[in-house]
Design a protein around this motif. Structure first.
Motif, PDB file in Angstrom:
ATOM      1  N   GLU A 213     -23.839 -38.201   6.601  1.00 40.42           N
ATOM      2  CA  GLU A 213     -23.042 -37.030   6.243  1.00 40.42           C
ATOM      3  C   GLU A 213     -22.353 -37.350   4.922  1.00 40.42           C
ATOM      4  O   GLU A 213     -21.697 -38.390   4.795  1.00 40.42           O
ATOM      5  N   ILE A 214     -22.554 -36.471   3.943  1.00 37.86           N
ATOM      6  CA  ILE A 214     -21.995 -36.734   2.613  1.00 37.86           C
ATOM      7  C   ILE A 214     -21.181 -35.548   2.119  1.00 37.86           C
ATOM      8  O   ILE A 214     -21.429 -34.409   2.492  1.00 37.86           O
ATOM      9  N   ASP A 215     -20.215 -35.852   1.257  1.00 38.64           N
ATOM     10  CA  ASP A 215     -19.462 -34.802   0.577  1.00 38.64           C
ATOM     11  C   ASP A 215     -20.304 -34.221  -0.553  1.00 38.64           C
ATOM     12  O   ASP A 215     -21.033 -34.955  -1.236  1.00 38.64           O
ATOM     13  N   LEU A 216     -20.176 -32.925  -0.763  1.00 34.85           N
ATOM     14  CA  LEU A 216     -20.793 -32.271  -1.925  1.00 34.85           C
ATOM     15  C   LEU A 216     -19.693 -31.892  -2.917  1.00 34.85           C
ATOM     16  O   LEU A 216     -18.508 -31.884  -2.570  1.00 34.85           O
ATOM     17  N   LEU A 217     -20.113 -31.592  -4.139  1.00 33.12           N
ATOM     18  CA  LEU A 217     -19.159 -31.240  -5.191  1.00 33.12           C
ATOM     19  C   LEU A 217     -19.325 -29.781  -5.571  1.00 33.12           C
ATOM     20  O   LEU A 217     -20.460 -29.302  -5.677  1.00 33.12           O
ATOM     21  N   PRO A 218     -18.224 -29.068  -5.846  1.00 35.56           N
ATOM     22  CA  PRO A 218     -18.337 -27.661  -6.251  1.00 35.56           C
ATOM     23  C   PRO A 218     -18.716 -27.538  -7.725  1.00 35.56           C
ATOM     24  O   PRO A 218     -17.923 -27.126  -8.557  1.00 35.56           O
ATOM     25  N   ILE A 219     -19.956 -27.924  -8.028  1.00 34.85           N
ATOM     26  CA  ILE A 219     -20.466 -27.845  -9.403  1.00 34.85           C
ATOM     27  C   ILE A 219     -21.763 -27.044  -9.371  1.00 34.85           C
ATOM     28  O   ILE A 219     -22.755 -27.486  -8.796  1.00 34.85           O
ATOM     29  N   ALA A 220     -21.743 -25.877  -9.981  1.00 29.40           N
ATOM     30  CA  ALA A 220     -22.937 -25.020  -9.984  1.00 29.40           C
ATOM     31  C   ALA A 220     -23.747 -25.223 -11.251  1.00 29.40           C
ATOM     32  O   ALA A 220     -24.972 -25.081 -11.258  1.00 29.40           O
ATOM     33  N   ASP A 221     -23.063 -25.510 -12.355  1.00 26.46           N
ATOM     34  CA  ASP A 221     -23.762 -25.752 -13.614  1.00 26.46           C
ATOM     35  C   ASP A 221     -23.023 -26.826 -14.392  1.00 26.46           C
ATOM     36  O   ASP A 221     -21.863 -27.124 -14.101  1.00 26.46           O
ATOM     37  N   VAL A 222     -23.704 -27.385 -15.352  1.00 30.96           N
ATOM     38  CA  VAL A 222     -23.144 -28.552 -16.024  1.00 30.96           C
ATOM     39  C   VAL A 222     -23.656 -28.594 -17.461  1.00 30.96           C
ATOM     40  O   VAL A 222     -24.793 -28.176 -17.736  1.00 30.96           O
ATOM     41  N   PHE A 223     -22.819 -29.079 -18.356  1.00 31.39           N
ATOM     42  CA  PHE A 223     -23.244 -29.252 -19.750  1.00 31.39           C
ATOM     43  C   PHE A 223     -23.953 -30.604 -19.836  1.00 31.39           C
ATOM     44  O   PHE A 223     -23.329 -31.656 -19.645  1.00 31.39           O
ATOM     45  N   ALA A 224     -25.248 -30.582 -20.071  1.00 29.00           N
ATOM     46  CA  ALA A 224     -26.025 -31.832 -19.991  1.00 29.00           C
ATOM     47  C   ALA A 224     -27.247 -31.720 -20.887  1.00 29.00           C
ATOM     48  O   ALA A 224     -27.651 -30.637 -21.301  1.00 29.00           O
ATOM     49  N   GLY A 225     -27.849 -32.863 -21.180  1.00 22.68           N
ATOM     50  CA  GLY A 225     -29.066 -32.847 -21.983  1.00 22.68           C
ATOM     51  C   GLY A 225     -29.304 -34.198 -22.624  1.00 22.68           C
ATOM     52  O   GLY A 225     -28.736 -35.219 -22.197  1.00 22.68           O
ATOM     53  N   MET A 226     -30.147 -34.184 -23.652  1.00 22.26           N
ATOM     54  CA  MET A 226     -30.451 -35.456 -24.338  1.00 22.26           C
ATOM     55  C   MET A 226     -30.637 -35.253 -25.834  1.00 22.26           C
ATOM     56  O   MET A 226     -30.976 -34.164 -26.307  1.00 22.26           O
ATOM     57  N   LEU A 227     -30.344 -36.339 -26.559  1.00 22.19           N
ATOM     58  CA  LEU A 227     -30.552 -36.405 -28.007  1.00 22.19           C
ATOM     59  C   LEU A 227     -31.569 -37.510 -28.248  1.00 22.19           C
ATOM     60  O   LEU A 227     -31.472 -38.579 -27.634  1.00 22.19           O
ATOM     61  N   LEU A 228     -32.530 -37.282 -29.145  1.00 25.05           N
ATOM     62  CA  LEU A 228     -33.601 -38.272 -29.351  1.00 25.05           C
ATOM     63  C   LEU A 228     -33.837 -38.510 -30.838  1.00 25.05           C
ATOM     64  O   LEU A 228     -33.867 -37.552 -31.632  1.00 25.05           O
ATOM     65  N   TRP A 229     -33.982 -39.779 -31.195  1.00 24.07           N
ATOM     66  CA  TRP A 229     -34.285 -40.173 -32.572  1.00 24.07           C
ATOM     67  C   TRP A 229     -35.469 -41.160 -32.553  1.00 24.07           C
ATOM     68  O   TRP A 229     -35.684 -41.851 -31.550  1.00 24.07           O
ATOM     69  N   PRO A 230     -36.195 -41.286 -33.657  1.00 23.02           N
ATOM     70  CA  PRO A 230     -37.181 -42.368 -33.754  1.00 23.02           C
ATOM     71  C   PRO A 230     -36.465 -43.712 -33.732  1.00 23.02           C
ATOM     72  O   PRO A 230     -35.298 -43.811 -34.149  1.00 23.02           O
ATOM     73  N   VAL A 231     -37.168 -44.752 -33.276  1.00 20.23           N
ATOM     74  CA  VAL A 231     -36.487 -46.026 -33.017  1.00 20.23           C
ATOM     75  C   VAL A 231     -35.927 -46.669 -34.288  1.00 20.23           C
ATOM     76  O   VAL A 231     -34.976 -47.461 -34.213  1.00 20.23           O
TER      77      VAL A 231
END
Ligand SMILES: Cc1cc2nc3c(=O)[nH]c(=O)nc-3n(C[C@H](O)[C@H](O)[C@H](O)COP(=O)(O)OP(=O)(O)OC[C@H]3O[C@@H](n4cnc5c(N)ncnc54)[C@H](O)[C@@H]3O)c2cc1C
Length: 464
Positions: A214-232
């Motif tokens: 049994e686990i707690d859930l969080l009241p989060i429906a959407d989130v600001f998230a993503g990724m940034l990518l550069w050549p090495v």
């Protein structure tokens, strides 16, 4: 008991045990030599060649009870496994006298929206939870990959992209239903069998087979998230900028930085295939305006790809681009006490030049992940502000040794900054895990002797 198949007596004893197991469990058991054995024993991590005495795929808690009682009667061990993402942690364990209890058929989630909690069956994956929770505007402290098992991840700590704000996933566990060494289904919580509840939150599969949580859930429906990518070739400036950015990033931001080396593969998108890249990704629990302002110094480095935006929380499991299918990989890890100045240079050198390395990952931890809440179990926090993990792919078994050397070599190159701590979810075999348990180790050993005196359970986190 080790089943010695190398002598006539051993073969006879093993065959008699196998016959008896078949008698008790019928066609629920797959034995070495059965046509189905090779498929049944394969974990998600294809680099691990686990060869248990037998495999069972229970479909109910009662099936698990039958298996544990049969194992006990026959002097066999029991190794619980949900998906095998963490099979590397069992790689040093001799399973030739163990029944692998693979819980992949024991999946299901019941959400209790008013209580913001969920009951999760023991073999469930995080995808099962986030998809069931999303219609209620809820989510969970899942990791970067949706097909990781809830039990193995959560009961070994569990570092999510919400960790700096909301702590380790293990602290969201409210109760477990576990089949113990005496073959009973026991409920453990702060009220019921609190000692076992303390131990299993860290000791995980060393204390029994968990049939539900049994686990707690969080009241989060959407989130600001993503990724940034550069050549090495941008790694020196990008890594230095992220290192500096993390010194002031609020706890609402949980991010990671990786240098990744991709072989040419037709299944990969062109921006990854046959390329080395540096990627920053994660989640920021702020308004769009605040998150955008926070990202500004990183975006000023003009990434080739920028996907940061508000997304449904259910999509967070796709941001990190973890492999969607079973994959052969070996991992090494450490916690770092800091990541600045010479540590940045050492990381860039090791991450970009270690032969055979697939990725060198840093996760910004600290914040709530470093604070142990009241009532926590054996693991309740992780010390060290950054997690370092090296992963090397093992395209053929004969390359395992060099892959392991690559993963450990990258981590060893950062030894000057290692903290006296480990995040147990990122550790494969061959490592002293006592650092991960810290001060809890002695009590865990004592409780292991109480709850599993014959050491029947072979857990990925051995506590003995
Ligand atoms: C692609 C990928 C992404 C990952 N991302 C993250 C991440 O973001 N954050 C993070 O913290 N970790 C992450 N991990 C590590 C992951 O959390 C561990 O490998 C974890 O052990 C996986 O749990 P599992 O149940 O899927 O694995 P399994 O190999 O099935 O289980 C690992 C161990 O957990 C115990 N266990 C599992 N199920 C049960 C059960 N029902 N009853 C009793 N014991 C059980 C056993 O001791 C078992 O040996 C990732 C791993 C991979 C491969």
């Amino acid at each position: 008991m080790t089943i010695n198949t190398g002598t006539t007596t051993g073969v006879t004893a093993a065959a008699a045990t196998a016959d008896r197991l078949r008698e008790v469990l019928g066609d629920r058991v797959v034995l070495a030599g059965d046509a189905a054995y090779d498929a049944a024993r394969v974990p998600w991590n294809l680099a691990i060649d686990q060869r248990p005495f037998a495999v069972v795929h229970p479909e109910s808690a009662e099936d698990v009870v039958d298996v544990v009682r049969a194992a006990r009667a026959l002097g066999l061990r029991v190794a619980p496994q949900s998906t095998g993402h963490g099979a590397g942690a069992l790689a040093d364990t001799d399973l030739s006298d163990a029944i692998l209890v693979s819980l992949s058929k024991l999946r299901g989630v019941t959400v209790h929206p008013e209580a913001q909690s969920a009951r999760v069956l023991g073999g469930s994956e995080w995808n099962d939870v986030v998809q069931a929770a999303a219609p209620w505007g809820l989510t969970a402290l899942h990791g970067s990959s949706g097909d990781v098992g809830v039990v193995g991840y959560a009961l070994s700590g569990g570092l999510s992209f919400y960790a700096r704000a909301h702590g380790l996933a293990v602290n969201s566990v409210r109760a477990v239903q576990i089949v113990t060494a005496d073959g009973r289904i026991v409920r453990a919580s702060v009220h019921d069998d609190p000692e076992l509840f303390w131990a299993v939150r860290g000791g995980s599969g060393a204390f029994g087979v968990v049939v539900s949580l049994e686990i707690d859930l969080l009241p989060i429906a959407d989130v600001f998230a993503g990724m940034l990518l550069w050549p090495v070739d941008r790694a020196p400036e990008v890594v230095a900028a992220w290192s500096s950015w993390t010194t002031t990033a609020p706890e609402s931001a949980s991010t990671s930085l990786r240098v990744m080396h991709f072989p040419p593969m037709p299944d990969l998108p062109p921006f990854l295939s046959d390329r080395s890249v540096v990627v920053i990704d994660g989640a920021i629990l702020e308004t769009d305006a605040a998150a955008t302002a926070l990202l500004e110094p990183l975006r000023a480095l003009t990434p080739e790809i920028d996907t940061f935006a508000r997304i449904p929380a259910v999509q967070l499991v796709q941001v990190h681009m973890d492999p969607p299918e079973p994959t052969p990989g070996l991992t090494a890890g450490a916690m770092l006490s800091g990541f600045a100045g010479p540590a940045v240079d050492a990381y860039v050198a090791a991450a970009t030049t270690t032969p055979g390395l697939f990725l060198a990952e840093l996760r910004h931890v600290g914040g709530a992940a470093a604070r142990r809440p009241d009532g926590a179990g054996a693991i309740g926090s992780v010390q060290g502000d950054f997690l370092l993990a090296g992963i090397a792919m093992v395209p053929a078994p004969e390359l395992a040794e060099s892959a392991l050397a690559a993963a450990h070599g990258m981590v060893a190159a950062m030894a000057d900054w290692h903290a006296p701590a480990l995040a147990l979810t990122f550790i494969d075999g061959g490592v002293d895990r006592t650092l991960g348990f810290g001060a809890a180790q002695d009590r865990l050993r004592e409780l292991k002797a109480v709850y599993d005196p014959a050491n029947m359970f072979a857990g990925g986190q051995p506590v003995g």
